[in-house]
Design a protein around this motif. Structure first.
Motif, short mmCIF file in Angstrom:
data_model
loop_
_atom_site.label_atom_id
_atom_site.label_comp_id
_atom_site.label_asym_id
_atom_site.label_seq_id
_atom_site.Cartn_x
_atom_site.Cartn_y
_atom_site.Cartn_z
N GLY A 85 0.82 -1.20 0.00
CA GLY A 85 0.00 0.00 0.00
C GLY A 85 0.86 1.25 0.00
O GLY A 85 2.06 1.20 0.26
N GLN A 86 0.23 2.37 -0.30
CA GLN A 86 0.96 3.63 -0.35
C GLN A 86 1.45 4.01 1.04
O GLN A 86 0.66 4.07 2.00
CB GLN A 86 0.06 4.74 -0.89
CG GLN A 86 0.75 6.08 -0.99
CD GLN A 86 -0.07 7.11 -1.75
OE1 GLN A 86 -1.12 6.79 -2.31
NE2 GLN A 86 0.40 8.34 -1.77
N PRO A 87 2.74 4.29 1.19
CA PRO A 87 3.23 4.73 2.51
C PRO A 87 2.91 6.21 2.73
O PRO A 87 2.94 7.01 1.79
CB PRO A 87 4.74 4.51 2.39
CG PRO A 87 5.04 4.66 0.94
CD PRO A 87 3.83 4.17 0.20
N TRP A 88 2.63 6.56 3.97
CA TRP A 88 2.24 7.92 4.33
C TRP A 88 3.28 8.57 5.25
O TRP A 88 2.94 9.42 6.06
CB TRP A 88 0.87 7.90 5.02
CG TRP A 88 -0.15 7.11 4.29
CD1 TRP A 88 -0.62 5.88 4.62
CD2 TRP A 88 -0.80 7.46 3.06
NE1 TRP A 88 -1.55 5.44 3.69
CE2 TRP A 88 -1.67 6.39 2.72
CE3 TRP A 88 -0.74 8.57 2.22
CZ2 TRP A 88 -2.46 6.41 1.58
CZ3 TRP A 88 -1.53 8.58 1.08
CH2 TRP A 88 -2.38 7.52 0.77
N THR A 89 4.52 8.16 5.10
CA THR A 89 5.57 8.60 6.02
C THR A 89 6.53 9.62 5.40
O THR A 89 7.40 10.12 6.10
CB THR A 89 6.38 7.40 6.51
OG1 THR A 89 6.84 6.63 5.38
CG2 THR A 89 5.54 6.50 7.41
N ALA A 90 6.39 9.91 4.12
CA ALA A 90 7.31 10.84 3.46
C ALA A 90 6.95 12.29 3.78
O ALA A 90 5.95 12.59 4.45
CB ALA A 90 7.33 10.60 1.96
N TRP A 93 3.37 14.16 3.26
CA TRP A 93 2.28 13.75 4.15
C TRP A 93 2.51 14.28 5.57
O TRP A 93 1.56 14.69 6.24
CB TRP A 93 2.15 12.23 4.16
CG TRP A 93 2.06 11.69 2.77
CD1 TRP A 93 3.00 10.98 2.08
CD2 TRP A 93 0.98 11.91 1.85
NE1 TRP A 93 2.56 10.71 0.81
CE2 TRP A 93 1.33 11.26 0.64
CE3 TRP A 93 -0.25 12.55 1.95
CZ2 TRP A 93 0.49 11.26 -0.47
CZ3 TRP A 93 -1.09 12.54 0.85
CH2 TRP A 93 -0.72 11.91 -0.35
N ALA A 94 3.78 14.31 6.01
CA ALA A 94 4.08 14.87 7.33
C ALA A 94 3.74 16.35 7.38
O ALA A 94 3.18 16.84 8.37
CB ALA A 94 5.54 14.64 7.67
N LEU A 95 4.05 17.09 6.31
CA LEU A 95 3.75 18.52 6.29
C LEU A 95 2.24 18.78 6.31
O LEU A 95 1.77 19.72 6.96
CB LEU A 95 4.37 19.18 5.06
CG LEU A 95 5.89 19.37 5.10
CD1 LEU A 95 6.38 19.95 3.78
CD2 LEU A 95 6.30 20.28 6.26
N TRP A 300 3.17 7.27 10.45
CA TRP A 300 3.88 7.57 11.70
C TRP A 300 2.96 7.47 12.90
O TRP A 300 3.35 6.96 13.95
CB TRP A 300 4.50 8.96 11.64
CG TRP A 300 5.61 9.15 10.66
CD1 TRP A 300 5.63 10.02 9.59
CD2 TRP A 300 6.90 8.51 10.66
NE1 TRP A 300 6.82 9.93 8.94
CE2 TRP A 300 7.63 9.02 9.57
CE3 TRP A 300 7.49 7.54 11.47
CZ2 TRP A 300 8.93 8.60 9.27
CZ3 TRP A 300 8.78 7.12 11.18
CH2 TRP A 300 9.48 7.65 10.09
N ILE A 301 1.76 8.02 12.77
CA ILE A 301 0.87 8.16 13.92
C ILE A 301 -0.51 7.62 13.56
O ILE A 301 -1.02 7.86 12.47
CB ILE A 301 0.74 9.65 14.34
CG1 ILE A 301 2.11 10.20 14.78
CG2 ILE A 301 -0.29 9.82 15.46
CD1 ILE A 301 2.09 11.69 15.04
#
Length: 327
Positions: A85-90, A93-95, A300-301
């Motif tokens: 699946g698409q990672p959301w850690t880059a 996404w954090a911004l 991350w969260i």
């Protein structure tokens, strides 16, 4: 289970929200209980050093990025993308999450992040510098929202988005692959960016006009339906989820229209009625809203488990309903 209950924020629900995270508390103080500005600003300052904001900042790389990449983590293969699946850690996404959390743009962490990302982060598409954007409307819309919020000059990206608006009023990141019709997802991503930019740098009538056309694209469809048949576009649009990532949801769209109307000093558009009622129907017996699905892929969260009351969704829903009911 949804239940018919009295409108407005139940004090027990407000108290529950105030007992969660600084990122929730400062917005509850501002948007639900009409606290003094000094009070909610003081609470907002804690986002940098406590709770979700501090946790997310703790995962930041020394070069200012997250996970070593702009859109996907450094070294993350497309095969893993398909399998996991698409990672959301880059970084992007954090911004977006830090903007949602309300990290003060003037804080030391925000200023350092903006500078280091400008120096070091490059888009996966073709190595473009982060704050110059890339080619997809969804990505560029979010980058405009981030840049405008954190005080970066993203005017060139705005110009590109204005030039890419489609004949029906919206946007579609499949345009470069031949699409001639807008999408709900792309349109909302761009609208959020343009609104943030207009709030930071008012005075350009072209932006207000582009937003009005994009809003009309969604309003003609009452935020939910196909213009051709009147059928629901996608059942997932009605399922509350946080973070929404790049995807369109009714609660996300309504929160945009709330913010846009407040910016313009305008009353709610009556064509939002069906979407508001769909949101109201999701209210649980205890007065909260729950996460109904999760996005596949690393994050991350976790801001809430499926089926459990969500502080984020409850905050958003209560301020939407408060705005709608006051008119």
């Amino acid at each position: 289970m949804a239940q018919d209950i009295e409108p407005g924020p139940d004090q027990r629900v407000v108290d529950w929200l105030l007992g969660t995270d600084p990122a929730i508390r400062w917005q509850v103080l501002r948007d639900l209980v009409d606290a003094r500005e000094a009070e909610w600003r003081g609470e907002r300052e804690r986002v940098e050093t406590e709770g979700w904001g501090a946790e997310l900042l703790s995962y930041q790389d020394a070069d200012g990025q997250w996970a070593g990449g702009a859109f996907i983590p450094g070294g993350f293969s497309w095969e893993r993308f398909r399998n996991e699946g698409q990672p959301w850690t880059a970084t992007c996404w954090a911004l977006t999450e830090l903007r949602d959390l309300g990290l003060d743009p003037g804080s030391e962490a925000a200023r350092r992040t903006v500078r280091l990302i400008g120096e070091n982060s490059r888009w996966n598409h073709d190595g473009q510098p982060y704050w110059e954007g890339e080619v997809e409307e969804c990505i560029n819309g979010r980058t405009v929202a981030q840049g405008a919020y954190f005080g970066v000059d993203v005017a060139p990206i705005v110009e590109r988005l204005l030039s890419e608006q489609m004949a029906d009023g919206g946007w579609n990141c499949e345009r470069e692959r031949g699409s001639v019709r807008s999408s709900f997802d792309s349109t909302l991503n761009v609208l959020e960016g343009l609104l943030e930019y207009e709030q930071a740098a008012p005075g350009d009538d072209r932006i207000a006009g582009a937003r009005a056309a994009g809003e009309e694209y969604l309003l003609e469809r009452r935020l939910m339906y196909r213009l051709s048949s009147g059928e629901l576009v996608d059942p997932e649009h009605l399922q509350p989820v946080y973070p929404p990532r790049w995807q369109y949801t009714v609660v996300r769209a309504l929160d945009y229209f709330r913010a846009a109307a407040r910016h313009a000093g305008a009353a709610p558009d009556p064509r939002l009625h069906d979407a508001v009622e769909a949101l109201r129907a999701k209210r649980r017996e205890d007065g909260t809203w729950a996460v109904e699905r999760r996005h596949r892929g690393a994050a991350w969260i976790s801001y809430g488990e499926v089926g459990e009351p969500s502080p984020w969704l409850t905050l958003q829903a209560l301020r939407i309903l408060g705005w709608w009911e006051v008119g």
